[in-house]
Design an enzyme around this catalytic site. Structure first.
Site, mmCIF file in Angstrom:
data_model
loop_
_atom_site.group_PDB
_atom_site.id
_atom_site.type_symbol
_atom_site.label_atom_id
_atom_site.label_comp_id
_atom_site.label_asym_id
_atom_site.label_seq_id
_atom_site.Cartn_x
_atom_site.Cartn_y
_atom_site.Cartn_z
ATOM 1 N N HIS A 1 -5.546 -1.055 8.503
ATOM 2 C CA HIS A 1 -5.128 -1.005 9.912
ATOM 3 C C HIS A 1 -5.680 0.226 10.622
ATOM 4 C CE1 HIS A 1 -1.494 -3.925 9.304
ATOM 5 N NE2 HIS A 1 -2.662 -4.528 9.290
ATOM 6 N N ARG B 1 -9.004 -9.282 7.174
ATOM 7 C CA ARG B 1 -7.676 -9.896 7.208
ATOM 8 C C ARG B 1 -7.718 -11.320 6.638
ATOM 9 N NH1 ARG B 1 -4.406 -12.282 11.715
ATOM 10 N NH2 ARG B 1 -2.203 -11.912 11.219
ATOM 11 N N HIS C 1 -5.323 -12.514 3.659
ATOM 12 C CA HIS C 1 -4.408 -13.655 3.796
ATOM 13 C C HIS C 1 -4.802 -14.804 2.870
ATOM 14 C CE1 HIS C 1 -2.247 -12.685 7.841
ATOM 15 N NE2 HIS C 1 -2.413 -11.609 7.097
ATOM 16 N N ASN D 1 -0.756 -16.886 10.432
ATOM 17 C CA ASN D 1 -2.149 -17.132 10.801
ATOM 18 C C ASN D 1 -2.318 -17.825 12.146
ATOM 19 O OD1 ASN D 1 -3.110 -16.117 8.282
ATOM 20 N ND2 ASN D 1 -2.618 -18.068 7.317
#
Length: 328
Positions: free
Chosen positions: A194, A62, A66, A95
């Site tokens: 996911h 992740r 990001h 975040n």
């Protein structure tokens, strides 16, 4: 050869060189002479971290995601606020109090610096960590393209607007992917990350009791799954409680995520919309990945490479940060 023919040939050669260079900016052999063991160093640190934290692999991938969606894959997400020139992306809405694993990135950086001082960028560490996290969880392995350099600035405003959110509609998410050069297949494949990890109640509790101010839950939620989630995340409960993104095999990288969507067991609104948005091009892709794990793995690898190619700093641009949290 006529002058017209020779100018055409020259143009063709120029175009070929341009595309060769743009694709060859990053290379899987970039550190083969300067830090040949970098992949195994990264993997060793992550294996140690996994012993205490089953979700760390998902957290690391992740961070890469990001990072790449803001200013390209330049390690900008890793920069701490310094009170003057750097307004940290860590404090942006997508975040803040949710991005995690920064300490593990620090541990990887320390181990890499001990082996090859001043050679490997923090941006490349995120790319390598993502591959390692996926393969250690039973997913595919691939040759990570490397050679990124680190940025010296952060872009908190860009993080607030550019990173796909769990509440986004499918069209909004598709637009955010398109803005960084990624297509609908990339949307579905990368959402498949996911298949492991956790999410906080605050990222999906809008679906549980009063979806879109209707006074009812999200109708695309399986009713049995809904009841389970309502117990985990009661009204007025803690928004920071976490639950598995994949209720079937929560720590394994597989294609069950897509079967979950077919059974209306996607945890986030942004997950379920891939399958439940009427007429969407994503439905056929979900069905394909659910039926064929190999197809998912192949697409996921290609989409990770595509994402890792978003606007990297190469050559003499940027720097090799010695501490991932601050510029040199």
């Amino acid at each position: 050869m006529s002058s017209f023919s020779s100018s055409l040939l020259a143009m063709a050669v120029a175009i070929f060189i341009f595309f060769s260079q743009s694709n060859a900016q990053l290379s899987s052999t970039f550190y083969s002479s300067t830090c040949p063991n970098v992949s195994s160093i990264v993997s060793t640190v992550i294996q140690q971290a996994l012993q205490n934290d089953a979700r760390i692999g998902a957290s690391l991938i992740r961070l890469h995601f990001h990072d790449c969606f803001v200013n390209g894959c330049d390690g900008s997400l890793l920069l701490d606020n310094n009170g003057t020139t750097i307004v940290s992306e860590k404090d942006a809405a997508p975040n803040n109090n949710s991005a995690r694993g920064f300490d593990v990135v620090d541990n990887i950086k320390t181990a890499v610096e001990n082996a090859c001082p001043g050679v490997v960028s923090c941006a490349d560490i995120l790319a390598l960590a993502s591959e390692s996290a996926v393969s250690l969880a039973g997913g595919p392995s691939w040759n990570v393209l490397l050679g990124r350099r680190d940025g010296t600035t952060a872009n908190q405003a860009g993080a607030n607007t550019g990173i796909p959110a769990p509440f986004d509609s499918l069209s909004n998410i598709t637009t955010k992917f398109s803005n960084v050069g990624l297509n609908v297949n990339d949307v579905v494949a990368l959402s498949g990350a996911h298949t492991f990890g956790r999410a906080q109640c605050r990222t999906f509790n809008n679906r549980l009791f009063n979806f879109s101010n209707t006074g009812n839950p999200d109708p695309t939620l399986n009713t049995t799954y809904l009841a389970t989630l309502q117990q985990v995340c009661p009204q007025g409960g803690s928004g920071s409680t976490v639950t598995n993104l994949d209720p079937t095999t929560p720590d394994t990288f597989d294609n069950n995520y897509f079967s979950n969507l077919q059974n209306n067991r996607g945890l986030l609104q942004s997950d379920q919309e891939l399958f439940s948005t009427s007429g969407a091009a994503t439905i056929a892709i979900v069905n394909n990945f659910s039926a064929n794990q190999t197809a998912f793995f192949q697409s996921f690898v290609q989409s990770m490479i595509n994402m890792g190619n978003i606007s990297p700093l190469t050559g003499s641009s940027g720097e090799i940060r010695l501490n991932c949290r601050r510029p040199n």
